[in-house]
Write a protein that holds these residues in place. Structure first.
Motif, PDB file in Angstrom:
ATOM      1  N   ARG A 115     -91.131  85.382  21.740  1.00 43.70           N
ATOM      2  CA  ARG A 115     -91.298  84.026  22.262  1.00 43.70           C
ATOM      3  C   ARG A 115     -90.031  83.200  22.060  1.00 43.70           C
ATOM      4  O   ARG A 115     -89.618  82.441  22.937  1.00 43.70           O
ATOM      5  N   GLU A 210     -99.152  79.673  17.277  1.00 42.24           N
ATOM      6  CA  GLU A 210     -98.898  79.737  18.707  1.00 42.24           C
ATOM      7  C   GLU A 210     -98.420  78.368  19.183  1.00 42.24           C
ATOM      8  O   GLU A 210     -98.942  77.346  18.779  1.00 42.24           O
ATOM      9  N   THR A 306     -96.442  94.407  25.633  1.00 45.25           N
ATOM     10  CA  THR A 306     -96.443  93.176  26.422  1.00 45.25           C
ATOM     11  C   THR A 306     -96.861  92.028  25.522  1.00 45.25           C
ATOM     12  O   THR A 306     -97.915  92.079  24.888  1.00 45.25           O
ATOM     13  N   ASN A 308     -97.638  87.967  24.996  1.00 46.48           N
ATOM     14  CA  ASN A 308     -98.089  86.760  25.696  1.00 46.48           C
ATOM     15  C   ASN A 308     -97.286  85.560  25.215  1.00 46.48           C
ATOM     16  O   ASN A 308     -97.251  85.256  24.026  1.00 46.48           O
ATOM     17  N   THR A 309     -96.594  84.890  26.137  1.00 47.20           N
ATOM     18  CA  THR A 309     -95.801  83.702  25.805  1.00 47.20           C
ATOM     19  C   THR A 309     -96.274  82.530  26.652  1.00 47.20           C
ATOM     20  O   THR A 309     -97.118  82.685  27.546  1.00 47.20           O
ATOM     21  N   MET A 313     -96.536  86.798  30.600  1.00 47.79           N
ATOM     22  CA  MET A 313     -96.426  88.043  29.855  1.00 47.79           C
ATOM     23  C   MET A 313     -94.996  88.575  29.920  1.00 47.79           C
ATOM     24  O   MET A 313     -94.369  88.562  30.973  1.00 47.79           O
TER      25      MET A 313
END
Length: 460
Positions: A115, A210, A306, A308-309, A313
């Motif tokens: 990220r 997150e 993969t 998740n940002t 993806m």
């Protein structure tokens, strides 16, 4: 280890034209020695260029060969990776493996490195787009400011339209020239200032921290007041504000995001430092209880997964991972076997010798002696070093490294600060503005440091 001044960056040659030998030559300008490590990263970078020229179905199968650098601190591991990324214009992130914790523990999860890499790439692409639209944005901002300074004339009878328009154009051109000459900088104008974006929120979840972009103004438009406010500002400030507004208007952030994510996936470089700190088996208690868990969490990232940002993806299959560690206590074989297998290329970096220290002091484009000379030259002091003085400085650095902790080329910083302490302090008041450092001066300033048994009092 490279010593360089911030901003002292030459225009890089075209990447496609660089052979592995030329890539090593570029790295030689900043990093002394460590030819094995330079060859390894040069081959990795060249293979990335080769892969881009292949048919998609073939390129899909070719994954980067990750590199593990083994060597003491201060010998150039980080600098080689950083210079490689700068040379290839790739998104680059340096992160310490010891900062991560296993899923379930409080701290950062390993996916955060991807990220962060995406954020870096977005900043890179955005800066490139800003450079492309800079001229257009400045021109549009200038026109908007002239509209404030010289408002268009009101409608007039048709018979005099031509005269009015011609007079208005002459006045506008006159103001334009004054604006460019800086003669109107102190004049006040009224500009509209829009509310800045709301800050991001961090949400703690079971998998870590997150970041989520929540547009609170869209959710509660009445609470934050969406209307722009008017305020008075000097012309010099107003033009900067208007240029920023025009730049934002001209840049398509959706396109920037797409390009950045693609650049991360195809050419991103992650430098995973202090890998040795998470090596070793579980003791079952104490603060190191999650070391092997971190290894297991790092494995899928390096292996290809993969993530998740906030921007969608991101696949990590083709990101180049360069890991490094001193491995004084642990060994690479202490890593879990699966992680070992993901770093097939291993290079050992050598400790720096006296000769290496001499080269570090004078060879890099912005070597340490050049930095100090440039700093003191701002006060009219001409600082120079005799060759014998450089030899003595290097010898003292090597001796202190042997007798205390070996911190590699970073020792030169502490040695040079100690050596030039008096000159730096007395610099503005010196009557003699030409200073030449010889071997005798070095011995006089540093002899007591090496003789004293409690060296930590002088050299940290």
């Amino acid at each position: 280890m490279a010593i360089y001044l911030p901003g002292a960056v030459d225009e890089a040659p075209a990447l496609d034209e660089l052979t592995p030998r030329e890539i090593v030559a570029e790295l030689d300008k900043h990093v002394v020695g460590q030819n094995d490590a330079k060859r390894a990263v040069a081959i990795a970078l060249r293979n990335r260029i080769r892969r881009q020229k292949l048919a998609p179905e073939v390129a899909e199968e070719i994954l980067p060969k990750n590199i593990l650098m083994i060597g003491p601190t201060g010998v150039g591991k980080t600098e080689i990776a950083r210079r490689l990324a700068r040379l290839s214009n790739s998104p680059f992130l340096k992160v310490e493996a010891s900062k991560f914790t296993e899923v379930g523990y409080v701290g950062r999860d390993v996916e955060s490195m991807i990220r962060d890499l995406v954020e870096i790439a977005i900043d890179m692409v955005r800066e490139e787009r800003l450079d492309e639209v800079a001229e257009k944005a400045e021109s549009a901002a200038e026109e908007r400011l002239l509209d404030m300074l010289v408002p268009p004339p009101p409608p007039s009878p048709a018979s005099t339209d031509g005269d009015h328009n011609e007079s208005y154009a002459r006045t506008r051109d006159k103001f334009r020239q004054q604006l460019r000459d800086g003669k109107l900088d102190e004049r006040l104008v009224e500009i509209e200032v829009r509310d800045r974006d709301m800050p991001r929120f961090e949400i703690f979840t079971s998998t870590g921290v997150e970041e989520m972009g929540i547009n609170v103004k869209d959710m509660l438009p009445g609470l934050f007041g969406g209307k722009p406010k008017k305020r008075k500002a000097r012309v010099a400030e107003a033009i900067e504000h208007l240029i920023q507004e025009e730049e934002q208007r001209l840049i398509d952030m959706d396109q920037v995001t797409r390009i950045a994510v693609e650049r991360v996936e195809q050419s991103g470089i992650v430098f995973l430092d202090e890998l040795d700190k998470i090596a070793g088996r579980e003791s079952g208690h104490g603060p190191d209880v999650s070391r092997e868990g971190v290894q297991r969490d790092v494995l899928p990232i390096v292996e290809g997964t993969t993530v998740n940002t906030r921007y969608g993806m991101v696949r990590t299959d083709y990101i180049l991972f360069i890991a490094a560690g001193a491995f004084h206590v642990s060994k690479p074989s202490d890593l879990i076997p699966e992680l070992q297998g993901r770093f097939p290329i291993r290079v050992e970096l050598q400790s720096l010798s006296v000769e290496d220290f001499v080269r570090i002091l004078q060879e890099p484009k912005s070597a340490l002696v050049k930095q100090y000379a440039a700093l003191l030259e701002t006060e009219g002091i001409k600082l120079s070093f005799a060759d014998e003085a450089l030899q003595e400085i290097a010898r003292y650095a090597a001796v202190v490294n042997e007798q205390t902790e070996n911190i590699g080329a970073r020792r030169l910083h502490t040695i040079m600060e100690r050596l030039l302490d008096e000159i730096s302090f007395e610099g503005p008041d010196l009557k003699k503005k030409t200073v030449r450092i010889d071997a005798a001066y070095v011995q006089k300033r540093l002899a007591d440091v090496v003789k004293n048994q409690d060296l930590s009092r002088y050299i940290l």
